[in-house]
Scaffold this motif. Sequence first.
Motif, PDB file in Angstrom:
ATOM      1  N   LEU A  55       0.716  -1.018  -0.228  1.00 11.79           N
ATOM      2  CA  LEU A  55       0.109   0.345  -0.203  1.00 11.79           C
ATOM      3  C   LEU A  55       0.855   1.342   0.010  1.00 11.79           C
ATOM      4  N   PHE A  56       1.000   2.238  -0.803  1.00 16.27           N
ATOM      5  CA  PHE A  56       1.692   3.251  -1.095  1.00 16.27           C
ATOM      6  C   PHE A  56       0.573   4.500  -0.578  1.00 16.27           C
ATOM      7  N   LEU A  57       1.032   5.087   0.821  1.00 18.31           N
ATOM      8  CA  LEU A  57      -0.025   6.476   0.801  1.00 18.31           C
ATOM      9  C   LEU A  57       0.468   7.549   0.482  1.00 18.31           C
ATOM     10  N   PHE A  58      -0.259   8.601  -0.237  1.00 18.87           N
ATOM     11  CA  PHE A  58      -0.441   9.897  -0.503  1.00 18.87           C
ATOM     12  C   PHE A  58      -0.899  11.056   0.592  1.00 18.87           C
ATOM     13  N   ASP A  59      -0.272  11.847  -0.069  1.00 16.68           N
ATOM     14  CA  ASP A  59      -1.017  12.917   0.637  1.00 16.68           C
ATOM     15  C   ASP A  59      -1.703  13.825  -0.352  1.00 16.68           C
ATOM     16  N   THR A  60      -1.990  12.754  -1.296  1.00 20.62           N
ATOM     17  CA  THR A  60      -2.657  13.794  -2.388  1.00 20.62           C
ATOM     18  C   THR A  60      -4.267  12.739  -2.771  1.00 20.62           C
ATOM     19  N   THR A  61      -5.057  13.671  -3.464  1.00 21.42           N
ATOM     20  CA  THR A  61      -6.207  13.160  -3.980  1.00 21.42           C
ATOM     21  C   THR A  61      -6.031  12.852  -6.057  1.00 21.42           C
ATOM     22  N   ILE A  62      -5.223  13.253  -6.173  1.00 23.60           N
ATOM     23  CA  ILE A  62      -4.714  13.255  -7.709  1.00 23.60           C
ATOM     24  C   ILE A  62      -3.780  11.771  -7.559  1.00 23.60           C
ATOM     25  N   ARG A  63      -4.167  10.755  -8.289  1.00 22.24           N
ATOM     26  CA  ARG A  63      -3.557   9.732  -9.192  1.00 22.24           C
ATOM     27  C   ARG A  63      -2.422   9.699  -9.457  1.00 22.24           C
ATOM     28  N   PRO A  64      -1.808   9.070  -8.570  1.00 26.76           N
ATOM     29  CA  PRO A  64       0.430   9.188  -9.061  1.00 26.76           C
ATOM     30  C   PRO A  64       0.542   8.778 -10.333  1.00 26.76           C
ATOM     31  N   GLN A  65       1.475   9.244 -10.678  1.00 19.73           N
ATOM     32  CA  GLN A  65       2.409   8.043 -11.615  1.00 19.73           C
ATOM     33  C   GLN A  65       3.447   6.599 -11.244  1.00 19.73           C
ATOM     34  N   MET A  66       2.880   5.912 -11.843  1.00 23.55           N
ATOM     35  CA  MET A  66       3.437   4.307 -10.966  1.00 23.55           C
ATOM     36  C   MET A  66       4.345   3.764 -12.639  1.00 23.55           C
ATOM     37  N   TRP A  67       5.294   3.490 -11.951  1.00 24.35           N
ATOM     38  CA  TRP A  67       5.929   2.847 -12.588  1.00 24.35           C
ATOM     39  C   TRP A  67       6.902   1.579 -12.292  1.00 24.35           C
ATOM     40  N   MET A  68       7.562   0.279 -13.250  1.00 19.89           N
ATOM     41  CA  MET A  68       7.557  -0.580 -13.608  1.00 19.89           C
ATOM     42  C   MET A  68       8.735  -1.234 -13.236  1.00 19.89           C
ATOM     43  N   LYS A  69       9.659   0.052 -12.844  1.00 24.75           N
ATOM     44  CA  LYS A  69      11.295  -0.718 -13.110  1.00 24.75           C
ATOM     45  C   LYS A  69      11.751  -1.602 -12.348  1.00 24.75           C
ATOM     46  N   ASN A  70      12.415  -2.875 -12.483  1.00 25.19           N
ATOM     47  CA  ASN A  70      13.267  -3.230 -12.253  1.00 25.19           C
ATOM     48  C   ASN A  70      11.788  -4.532 -11.412  1.00 25.19           C
ATOM     49  N   THR A  71      10.932  -4.776 -11.546  1.00 20.95           N
ATOM     50  CA  THR A  71       9.982  -5.125 -11.619  1.00 20.95           C
ATOM     51  C   THR A  71       9.660  -6.370 -12.129  1.00 20.95           C
ATOM     52  N   TYR A  72       9.882  -7.456 -10.900  1.00 18.33           N
ATOM     53  CA  TYR A  72       9.767  -9.451 -12.313  1.00 18.33           C
ATOM     54  C   TYR A  72       8.533 -10.012 -12.003  1.00 18.33           C
ATOM     55  N   ILE A  73       7.548  -9.166 -11.035  1.00 22.56           N
ATOM     56  CA  ILE A  73       6.381 -10.017 -10.585  1.00 22.56           C
ATOM     57  C   ILE A  73       4.856  -8.967 -11.147  1.00 22.56           C
ATOM     58  N   PHE A  79      -6.403   1.949  -6.611  1.00 19.28           N
ATOM     59  CA  PHE A  79      -6.889   3.206  -6.450  1.00 19.28           C
ATOM     60  C   PHE A  79      -7.799   3.631  -5.542  1.00 19.28           C
ATOM     61  N   PHE A  80      -7.440   3.908  -4.609  1.00 21.70           N
ATOM     62  CA  PHE A  80      -8.385   4.041  -3.216  1.00 21.70           C
ATOM     63  C   PHE A  80      -9.120   5.496  -3.484  1.00 21.70           C
ATOM     64  N   ASP A  81     -10.245   5.761  -2.775  1.00 20.82           N
ATOM     65  CA  ASP A  81     -10.161   7.397  -2.344  1.00 20.82           C
ATOM     66  C   ASP A  81     -10.085   7.334  -0.845  1.00 20.82           C
ATOM     67  N   THR A  82     -10.263   8.596  -1.336  1.00 24.48           N
ATOM     68  CA  THR A  82     -10.002   9.386   0.368  1.00 24.48           C
ATOM     69  C   THR A  82     -10.870   8.246   1.107  1.00 24.48           C
ATOM     70  N   ASN A  83     -12.619   7.815   1.074  1.00 25.29           N
ATOM     71  CA  ASN A  83     -12.798   6.924   2.047  1.00 25.29           C
ATOM     72  C   ASN A  83     -12.885   5.220   2.632  1.00 25.29           C
ATOM     73  N   GLY A  84     -11.753   5.243   1.463  1.00 28.54           N
ATOM     74  CA  GLY A  84     -11.397   3.593   0.981  1.00 28.54           C
ATOM     75  C   GLY A  84     -12.106   2.711  -0.147  1.00 28.54           C
ATOM     76  N   ILE A  85     -13.124   3.301  -1.097  1.00 22.65           N
ATOM     77  CA  ILE A  85     -13.286   3.162  -2.543  1.00 22.65           C
ATOM     78  C   ILE A  85     -12.812   2.726  -3.657  1.00 22.65           C
ATOM     79  N   ILE A  86     -12.498   1.381  -3.293  1.00 25.90           N
ATOM     80  CA  ILE A  86     -11.691   1.691  -5.083  1.00 25.90           C
ATOM     81  C   ILE A  86     -12.344   2.336  -6.039  1.00 25.90           C
ATOM     82  N   THR A  87     -11.163   2.983  -6.692  1.00 29.02           N
ATOM     83  CA  THR A  87     -11.963   3.887  -7.805  1.00 29.02           C
ATOM     84  C   THR A  87     -11.018   3.579  -9.287  1.00 29.02           C
ATOM     85  N   HIS A  88     -10.330   3.148  -9.443  1.00 30.01           N
ATOM     86  CA  HIS A  88      -9.457   2.367 -10.458  1.00 30.01           C
ATOM     87  C   HIS A  88      -8.708   0.960 -10.508  1.00 30.01           C
ATOM     88  N   ILE A  89      -8.646  -0.151 -11.048  1.00 25.79           N
ATOM     89  CA  ILE A  89      -7.765  -1.366 -11.011  1.00 25.79           C
ATOM     90  C   ILE A  89      -7.011  -1.083 -12.704  1.00 25.79           C
TER      91      ILE A  89
END
Length: 89
Positions: A55-73, A79-89
């Motif tokens: 779980l990545f915790l950010f201090d923003t409500t804007i969906r962050p940019q993520m990368w997959m560098k050196n990720t083998y799995i 992505f959850f909103d501030t109420n814990g509801i999944i907004t994007h998969i």
Amino acid sequence: QLLAPSRIAFPTASLTITRQTGEVVPLTIELATTPEQQQLGLMFRRTLAENAGMLFLFDTTIRPQMWMKNTYIPLDMLFFDTNGIITHI
């Protein structure tokens, strides 16, 4: 600068996701709260236990940019909103 994976520890916590069907899915998660933890994420991991994640915790409500560098799995990203509801998969 690339971080040494063995030098960064992640605290763990329990998390449950309730599906629309009412099924509850328990997860054991690692918390990525510091910039160093967020930069490393799941890089260099060759396995991830079933019902585990990070779980990545950010201090923003804007969906962050993520990368997959050196990720083998393969990963599913939720992505959850501030109420814990999944907004994007």
